[in-house]
Design a protein around this motif. Structure first.
Motif, PDB file in Angstrom:
ATOM      1  N   UNK A 512     -12.898  36.764  51.425  1.00 54.34           N
ATOM      2  CA  UNK A 512     -12.969  36.896  49.974  1.00 54.34           C
ATOM      3  C   UNK A 512     -12.797  35.565  49.284  1.00 54.34           C
ATOM      4  N   UNK A 513     -12.357  35.618  48.046  1.00 56.32           N
ATOM      5  CA  UNK A 513     -12.182  34.415  47.235  1.00 56.32           C
ATOM      6  C   UNK A 513     -11.315  33.377  47.924  1.00 56.32           C
ATOM      7  N   UNK A 514     -10.256  33.911  48.578  1.00 57.60           N
ATOM      8  CA  UNK A 514      -9.349  32.994  49.274  1.00 57.60           C
ATOM      9  C   UNK A 514     -10.082  32.113  50.281  1.00 57.60           C
ATOM     10  N   UNK A 515     -11.196  32.626  50.804  1.00 56.80           N
ATOM     11  CA  UNK A 515     -11.943  31.864  51.806  1.00 56.80           C
ATOM     12  C   UNK A 515     -13.109  31.119  51.166  1.00 56.80           C
ATOM     13  N   UNK A 516     -13.076  31.040  49.842  1.00 55.64           N
ATOM     14  CA  UNK A 516     -14.121  30.364  49.062  1.00 55.64           C
ATOM     15  C   UNK A 516     -15.508  30.962  49.309  1.00 55.64           C
ATOM     16  N   UNK A 517     -15.551  32.251  49.564  1.00 54.11           N
ATOM     17  CA  UNK A 517     -16.820  32.902  49.867  1.00 54.11           C
ATOM     18  C   UNK A 517     -17.542  33.276  48.573  1.00 54.11           C
ATOM     19  N   UNK A 518     -18.853  33.045  48.549  1.00 54.24           N
ATOM     20  CA  UNK A 518     -19.643  33.417  47.369  1.00 54.24           C
ATOM     21  C   UNK A 518     -20.623  34.530  47.770  1.00 54.24           C
ATOM     22  N   UNK A 519     -21.183  35.248  46.790  1.00 53.29           N
ATOM     23  CA  UNK A 519     -22.173  36.283  47.144  1.00 53.29           C
ATOM     24  C   UNK A 519     -23.322  35.695  47.967  1.00 53.29           C
ATOM     25  N   UNK A 520     -23.685  34.457  47.636  1.00 46.19           N
ATOM     26  CA  UNK A 520     -24.772  33.802  48.370  1.00 46.19           C
ATOM     27  C   UNK A 520     -24.453  33.663  49.840  1.00 46.19           C
ATOM     28  N   UNK A 521     -23.184  33.319  50.158  1.00 50.65           N
ATOM     29  CA  UNK A 521     -22.779  33.198  51.560  1.00 50.65           C
ATOM     30  C   UNK A 521     -22.959  34.514  52.295  1.00 50.65           C
ATOM     31  N   UNK A 522     -22.567  35.601  51.603  1.00 44.70           N
ATOM     32  CA  UNK A 522     -22.620  36.919  52.252  1.00 44.70           C
ATOM     33  C   UNK A 522     -24.071  37.344  52.461  1.00 44.70           C
ATOM     34  N   UNK A 523     -24.875  37.151  51.422  1.00 39.92           N
ATOM     35  CA  UNK A 523     -26.301  37.498  51.558  1.00 39.92           C
ATOM     36  C   UNK A 523     -26.909  36.680  52.697  1.00 39.92           C
ATOM     37  N   UNK A 524     -26.587  35.392  52.701  1.00 45.45           N
ATOM     38  CA  UNK A 524     -27.148  34.504  53.731  1.00 45.45           C
ATOM     39  C   UNK A 524     -26.771  34.968  55.120  1.00 45.45           C
ATOM     40  N   UNK A 525     -25.480  35.251  55.311  1.00 42.73           N
ATOM     41  CA  UNK A 525     -25.008  35.634  56.638  1.00 42.73           C
ATOM     42  C   UNK A 525     -25.669  36.929  57.088  1.00 42.73           C
ATOM     43  N   UNK A 526     -25.720  37.902  56.191  1.00 46.46           N
ATOM     44  CA  UNK A 526     -26.265  39.211  56.592  1.00 46.46           C
ATOM     45  C   UNK A 526     -27.783  39.125  56.782  1.00 46.46           C
ATOM     46  N   UNK A 527     -28.432  38.450  55.859  1.00 48.17           N
ATOM     47  CA  UNK A 527     -29.886  38.357  55.955  1.00 48.17           C
ATOM     48  C   UNK A 527     -30.294  37.643  57.253  1.00 48.17           C
ATOM     49  N   UNK A 528     -29.606  36.567  57.579  1.00 48.86           N
ATOM     50  CA  UNK A 528     -29.981  35.816  58.770  1.00 48.86           C
ATOM     51  C   UNK A 528     -29.585  36.516  60.056  1.00 48.86           C
ATOM     52  N   UNK A 529     -28.355  36.995  60.084  1.00 51.94           N
ATOM     53  CA  UNK A 529     -27.828  37.527  61.340  1.00 51.94           C
ATOM     54  C   UNK A 529     -28.331  38.926  61.661  1.00 51.94           C
ATOM     55  N   UNK A 530     -28.559  39.739  60.596  1.00 48.37           N
ATOM     56  CA  UNK A 530     -28.986  41.114  60.869  1.00 48.37           C
ATOM     57  C   UNK A 530     -30.471  41.273  60.595  1.00 48.37           C
ATOM     58  N   UNK A 531     -31.054  40.173  60.186  1.00 45.52           N
ATOM     59  CA  UNK A 531     -32.463  40.206  59.858  1.00 45.52           C
ATOM     60  C   UNK A 531     -32.786  41.269  58.806  1.00 45.52           C
ATOM     61  N   UNK A 532     -31.910  41.395  57.853  1.00 46.00           N
ATOM     62  CA  UNK A 532     -32.152  42.326  56.749  1.00 46.00           C
ATOM     63  C   UNK A 532     -32.696  41.512  55.591  1.00 46.00           C
ATOM     64  N   UNK A 533     -33.792  41.943  55.064  1.00 47.03           N
ATOM     65  CA  UNK A 533     -34.364  41.251  53.921  1.00 47.03           C
ATOM     66  C   UNK A 533     -33.342  41.277  52.778  1.00 47.03           C
ATOM     67  N   UNK A 534     -33.145  40.122  52.142  1.00 45.30           N
ATOM     68  CA  UNK A 534     -32.102  40.074  51.119  1.00 45.30           C
ATOM     69  C   UNK A 534     -32.359  41.081  49.993  1.00 45.30           C
ATOM     70  N   UNK A 535     -33.611  41.514  49.842  1.00 48.47           N
ATOM     71  CA  UNK A 535     -33.923  42.498  48.801  1.00 48.47           C
ATOM     72  C   UNK A 535     -33.265  43.845  49.101  1.00 48.47           C
ATOM     73  N   UNK A 536     -32.870  44.042  50.369  1.00 47.47           N
ATOM     74  CA  UNK A 536     -32.228  45.305  50.734  1.00 47.47           C
ATOM     75  C   UNK A 536     -30.701  45.201  50.680  1.00 47.47           C
ATOM     76  N   UNK A 537     -30.195  44.037  50.261  1.00 50.49           N
ATOM     77  CA  UNK A 537     -28.739  43.895  50.180  1.00 50.49           C
ATOM     78  C   UNK A 537     -28.312  44.213  48.749  1.00 50.49           C
ATOM     79  N   UNK A 538     -27.453  45.206  48.614  1.00 52.73           N
ATOM     80  CA  UNK A 538     -27.092  45.708  47.282  1.00 52.73           C
ATOM     81  C   UNK A 538     -25.882  45.022  46.687  1.00 52.73           C
ATOM     82  N   UNK A 539     -25.062  45.806  45.999  1.00 52.44           N
ATOM     83  CA  UNK A 539     -23.918  45.271  45.257  1.00 52.44           C
ATOM     84  C   UNK A 539     -22.918  44.541  46.134  1.00 52.44           C
TER      85      UNK A 539
END
Ligand code: AMP
Length: 605
Positions: A512-539
């Motif tokens: 979370x915030x404590x780890x300086x994580x941004x929404x972009x980091x999460x989208x990036x990690x999931x999109x790259x690692x799970x091969x999920x198109x970022x358009x399918x990543x919701x809230x």
């Protein structure tokens, strides 16, 4: 009247609680009953009426919730327990506590009912037959009058924070509700104080109540410098802890927390910040505890994170600081905790973290110890920088006395010529190199915003609580300001093009915030690692120490297992499905995450 001593000797098993409740307590990690729990639970288990003099922070919610849950008939879908609370916040908090302590109980439902909430939805929820209803007086009375809340099967009634209900003008409503009952039920009244109107209510509606009050034998501690720090939220506690460890000049520290889980969690975080730290709790064998304490004595570690039970009687002279990360249940525990410092005539320092709702406990502590506790300010970036510079100067001085001069003089001469710079420039670069991990120049507080927001949230909550109580006292006539009262929900990420018809599931990430994580980091990690198109990543909703993300229902098991191990900003995200979100039945396809491929087809709702 029975007076409970605060000596912690009883265990939860001794109190005759049911197995599912004991299992749930194991899960939450409580080690021992708090004094009010040890005194009130046996009485409530016998079916007697009770007056418990206790305030928020003493563990009073569990003191009534645990015996209630131990006796509830989960097969009967009718309100068997009614809890009256003065504010919306308390009603929600109490309902959540019931939910937690009932986690091992099948078919259990608890329903919070408070003013400002959509009544139609409340009527629907009431039809589901919750066994426990927790509500504010105005709204409960409303439901009783509409006959949507029936008390035919009522076994136990709890008046929580009765003096607050009086203060807020609800006492007539409380009496009216009590007169709606058959009077056959067991009644428990909890209140910090017992003003005359509350005594009258108890005389009128309670039958031979057992009066329980926590006796405090706390005394003043003179060799200890005591201060407190106002904190809001878990994230800020950790931020405060990190800063205190930087600015305080300490030898050994004991940090007190309430649960076993918290000892290990906090220890990990402190180690990650570069300190030597270990946990001690009731789960560890005596031998292991002693070994850990010995490490502290010998200076192999400097910080110990402990529960009250584990640190009982601990006597280590080098403890210069006690930090009450979680506020204790009573003044006596506080005195016992801080007495771990200031040993053998040395001076000690005690710091107490206080959240807004814990102010009353702070006052109780001050009153019983007969000593004011001074408020300290949040350590600033400037203070941290000053401390770092001081320590740097000290180690430089030490190094100066040990430096073999001729060799290094020659090296500096060589460097000034070869690099065409002066000695000052070289010294500056050396200092920078040495302190790269812990820069001497500390940037202005990055968490200021978060703190301001937390403070604002606190203020808003309080304002909400006040307006809620007002609306409640008017029985919410014609007031349906749902928008401002809806629980904060994760919003669809701005820019997210997820089709509203796609069924989504919410996942929790331990970053979370404590780890300086941004929404972009999460989208990036999931999109790259799970091969999920970022358009399918919701809230995406980023909290202090965790985040949530909505992903299409039907994620293949292998993708999920892979994502669990993925790191964001170098922290493992330990992804898990949020409670209540069940994995889809067809989400076990043995597909490996593949690069650049569309995700399994999202299901439509
Ligand atoms: P309350 O006085 O009910 O508001 O409780 C204060 C806090 O103490 C809550 O966060 C509880 O989760 C926690 N708590 C209650 N009982 C225990 C216990 N026996 N051990 C550890 N924490 C507890």
């Amino acid at each position: 009247m029975s007076e409970a001593t605060t000596e912690i000797t009883t265990t939860f098993t001794d109190l005759g609680l049911s197995k599912p409740v004991l299992d749930a307590l194991k899960k939450v990690g409580y080690e021992t009953p708090s004094p009010i729990q040890a005194a009130a639970i046996p009485v409530l288990m016998t079916g007697c009426d009770i007056i418990g003099q206790a305030q928020t922070g003493t563990g009073k919610t569990a003191a009534f919730a645990l015996p209630i849950l131990s006796q509830i008939d989960a097969k009967l879908n009718e309100p068997q327990v009614l809890v009256l609370a003065p504010t919306r916040e308390l009603a929600i908090q109490v309902a959540e506590a019931f939910q937690t302590y009932a986690s091992c109980l099948k078919n259990f439902h608890v329903l919070p009912l408070y003013g400002g909430q959509d009544i139609v939805n409340q009527l629907k929820q009431l039809k589901r037959g919750p066994q426990v209803v927790v509500g504010t007086p105005g709204r409960l009375l409303d439901h009783l009058r509409r006959k949507s809340l029936k008390l035919d099967h009522l076994k136990i009634m709890v008046l929580d924070e009765a003096d607050e209900m009086l203060r807020m003008g609800f006492i007539d409503d409380v009496e009216t509700i009590l007169s709606h009952t058959s009077g056959e039920q067991q009644t428990a009244l909890f209140s910090a104080t017992l003003p005359e109107p509350i005594r009258r209510v108890s005389q009128r509606f309670l039958t031979n109540p057992e009066h329980i009050k926590i006796e405090s034998k706390a005394t003043t501690v003179d060799t200890i410098d005591q201060s407190y720090l106002m904190v809001s939220g878990m994230g800020q506690k950790m931020d405060a802890m990190t800063r205190i460890l930087e600015v305080e000049d300490y030898d050994g520290i004991i940090i007190f927390v309430r649960t076993r889980g918290a000892t290990t969690e906090l220890t990990e975080k402190i180690i990650a910040r570069g300190h030597t730290c270990a946990a001690i709790n009731g789960d560890m064998s005596q031998q292991l505890r002693e070994r850990t304490i010995d490490q502290l004595k010998k200076g192999k570690i400097d910080i110990l994170v402990a529960t009250d039970v584990a640190a009982r009687g601990l006597d280590v002279q080098r403890i210069s600081h006690v930090i009450n990360y979680d506020i204790p249940y009573d003044a006596e525990t506080y005195v016992h905790r801080i007495g771990r410092t200031g040993r053998a005539g040395r001076l000690g320092k005690a710091i107490l973290f206080v959240a807004n709702r814990e102010r009353r406990m702070l006052q109780t502590i001050e009153r019983t110890t007969r000593k004011p506790i001074e408020r300290m300010t949040f350590p600033s970036s400037d203070e941290i920088a000053t401390q770092r510079k001081e320590r740097f100067k000290e180690s430089l001085l030490e190094a100066m006395s040990e430096t073999p001069k001729p060799f290094f003089d020659e090296l500096i001469n060589e460097l000034t010529t070869e690099l065409n710079c002066d000695a000052q420039q070289i010294a500056a670069s050396f200092a920078y190199m040495l302190q790269k991990e812990r820069p001497l120049e500390v940037p202005p507080e990055p968490k200021h915003k978060a703190r301001d927001r937390d403070n604002r949230r606190d203020r808003d909550d309080r304002r909400d609580s006040r307006s809620d109580s007002r609306s409640d006292s008017r029985n919410d006539r014609g007031r349906k300001d749902n928008k401002s009262r809806e629980p904060r929900e994760s919003k669809r990420r701005s820019g997210s093009k997820v089709d509203a018809n796609i069924a989504m599931q919410t996942y929790r990430l331990e970053v979370g915030r404590e780890h300086q994580v941004t929404p972009g980091d999460i989208v990036g990690a999931i999109a790259n690692e799970a091969d999920i198109d970022s358009a399918y990543i919701g809230g995406i909703n980023i909290q202090d120490d965790y985040s949530t993300v909505e992903l299409p229902d039907g994620m293949p098991k292998e993708v999920f297992n892979h994502l669990k191990k993925v790191r964001v900003r170098n922290h493992p995200m330990h992804m898990s499905l949020m409670k209540g979100d069940k994995p889809s039945q067809d989400s076990d396809g043995p597909r490996k995450p593949q690069k650049r491929k569309a995700p399994s087809k999202p299901k439509r709702k």
